[in-house]
Design an enzyme around this catalytic site. Structure first.
Site, mmCIF file in Angstrom:
data_model
loop_
_atom_site.group_PDB
_atom_site.id
_atom_site.type_symbol
_atom_site.label_atom_id
_atom_site.label_comp_id
_atom_site.label_asym_id
_atom_site.label_seq_id
_atom_site.Cartn_x
_atom_site.Cartn_y
_atom_site.Cartn_z
ATOM 1 N N SER A 120 0.788 -1.306 0.034
ATOM 2 C CA SER A 120 0.154 -0.074 -0.048
ATOM 3 C C SER A 120 0.591 1.266 0.185
ATOM 4 O O SER A 120 0.254 2.464 0.196
ATOM 5 C CB SER A 120 -0.861 -0.111 1.414
ATOM 6 O OG SER A 120 -0.235 -0.175 2.387
ATOM 7 N N HIS A 141 -2.580 -2.852 -5.903
ATOM 8 C CA HIS A 141 -3.107 -2.645 -4.534
ATOM 9 C C HIS A 141 -4.465 -2.871 -4.162
ATOM 10 O O HIS A 141 -5.089 -2.091 -4.849
ATOM 11 C CB HIS A 141 -2.508 -1.253 -4.175
ATOM 12 C CG HIS A 141 -3.131 -0.890 -2.599
ATOM 13 N ND1 HIS A 141 -3.266 0.393 -2.350
ATOM 14 C CD2 HIS A 141 -3.005 -1.541 -1.489
ATOM 15 C CE1 HIS A 141 -3.684 0.544 -1.072
ATOM 16 N NE2 HIS A 141 -3.839 -0.722 -0.674
ATOM 17 N N GLU A 153 -5.668 -0.297 -7.211
ATOM 18 C CA GLU A 153 -4.740 0.507 -7.628
ATOM 19 C C GLU A 153 -3.504 -0.019 -8.179
ATOM 20 O O GLU A 153 -2.802 -0.866 -7.363
ATOM 21 C CB GLU A 153 -4.189 1.202 -6.455
ATOM 22 C CG GLU A 153 -3.436 2.416 -6.364
ATOM 23 C CD GLU A 153 -3.394 3.343 -5.402
ATOM 24 O OE1 GLU A 153 -3.176 4.530 -5.081
ATOM 25 O OE2 GLU A 153 -3.118 2.684 -4.118
ATOM 26 N N ASN A 191 -3.352 6.002 -0.096
ATOM 27 C CA ASN A 191 -2.579 6.156 1.104
ATOM 28 C C ASN A 191 -1.996 7.279 1.191
ATOM 29 O O ASN A 191 -1.948 8.035 2.409
ATOM 30 C CB ASN A 191 -1.944 5.032 1.495
ATOM 31 C CG ASN A 191 -2.755 3.970 1.892
ATOM 32 O OD1 ASN A 191 -3.804 3.980 2.580
ATOM 33 N ND2 ASN A 191 -2.146 2.767 1.682
#
Length: 296
Positions: A120, A141, A153, A191
């Site tokens: 992440s 991800h 992602e 993130n």
């Protein structure tokens, strides 16, 4: 573009088991690897329960669910992943540990295999540097929990090939996911934005601006988030949140990404969130006669 017939998933925790479930439901054979046999047993039970919930809600047919369960095989030895076309790692968020795994897998899997990381926050380029196949290393991800969350992602490293990207994009679409693409910067997209918000929620609690309940209620009702940031941190795992903040801080070099001391303290104390029964909130069953400390 090569056909994906077999997927290896390394790590049988919530993310790994969820990814394995997605692949199996999509009609792909899966090797689910973990060095802990008890973890594998728990993962199979979790996958079975999850699939049955989907069946009971009419989201999957019983036939598809039964077929999916028959497609998952457990592996305690990485050598058993030798036949996989794609390996997706979903282990601890540590660059050192992930690079060691990628180096080991590079020596085991077939030459054509793609190595994907569910990281992440960690650089795909640096993970790829531990292998002899940097063109076949990519970030994939998933959001937690993978069978429910709609997003994947995809992150290309410096040398990730167009063919690798196209193969992984098609795989994510086969899983029924919406794809977003990020450049290989610390934290990527989700993130990079989410973790500083969670960290700021910890600072808000740490400096006494408000209670944890009011912080979470404010964000749920004031910004229409389904879960408050502190509650979400507990769900993700405070250790994971701290690891990502450290990656952001080191990779982007800005003091605004420095982890909140309260987050650090909770992790040091073993208060990691739901998986430990206590984090920002206490999830343990406590006799009614026992009064909770206001700080728990």
């Amino acid at each position: 573009m090569a056909e994906i017939k077999v997927i290896g998933v390394v790590g049988s925790g919530q993310m790994g088991s969820g990814i394995a479930q997605l692949a199996a439901v999509s009609g792909i054979d899966v090797w689910l690897h973990d060095s802990d046999s008890l973890a594998l047993t728990g993962a199979l039970k979790s996958i079975s329960n999850s699939i049955q919930r989907f069946v009971s809600k009419g989201l999957l047919s019983q036939a598809v669910g039964t077929d999916a369960l028959g497609r998952i095989r457990c592996a305690s030895n990485l050598e058993e992943l030798r036949s996989a076309d794609v390996i997706i790692e979903a282990i601890v968020e540590s660059e050192v540990v992930k690079k060691k795994l990628f180096s080991d897998l590079d020596k085991i899997v077939k030459v054509s295999a793609i190595l994907a990381s569910n990281t992440s926050s960690i650089s795909i380029t640096r993970l790829a540097s531990a292998t002899s196949r940097p063109t076949q290393v990519i970030g994939m991800h998933f959001m937690n929990p993978p069978p429910i969350m709609k997003l994947v992602e995809i992150v290309r490293g410096a040398d990730t090939s167009d063919e690798t990207f196209s193969t992984i994009k098609a795989l994510a679409e086969r899983f029924g996911k919406t794809i977003i693409c990020s450049q290989d910067y610390s934290g990527f997209i989700v993130n990079r934005i989410l973790m500083p918000m969670i960290n700021e929620a910890f600072f808000t609690l740490y400096t006494g601006v408000a209670t944890k309940e009011d912080i979470d209620t404010g964000m749920k009702l004031g910004t229409n988030h389904p879960m408050g940031p502190l509650e979400l941190a507990d769900f993700i795992g405070l250790d994971v949140c701290l690891s990502i903040m450290k990656v952001l801080h080191a990779g982007l070099g800005d003091s605004k990404y420095a982890p909140c001391p309260l987050l650090v303290q909770y992790v040091d104390a073993g208060r990691l969130g739901r998986k430990r029964g206590i984090g920002v909130y206490n999830y343990r069953k406590i006799p009614q006669a026992v009064k909770l400390s206001p700080n728990l």
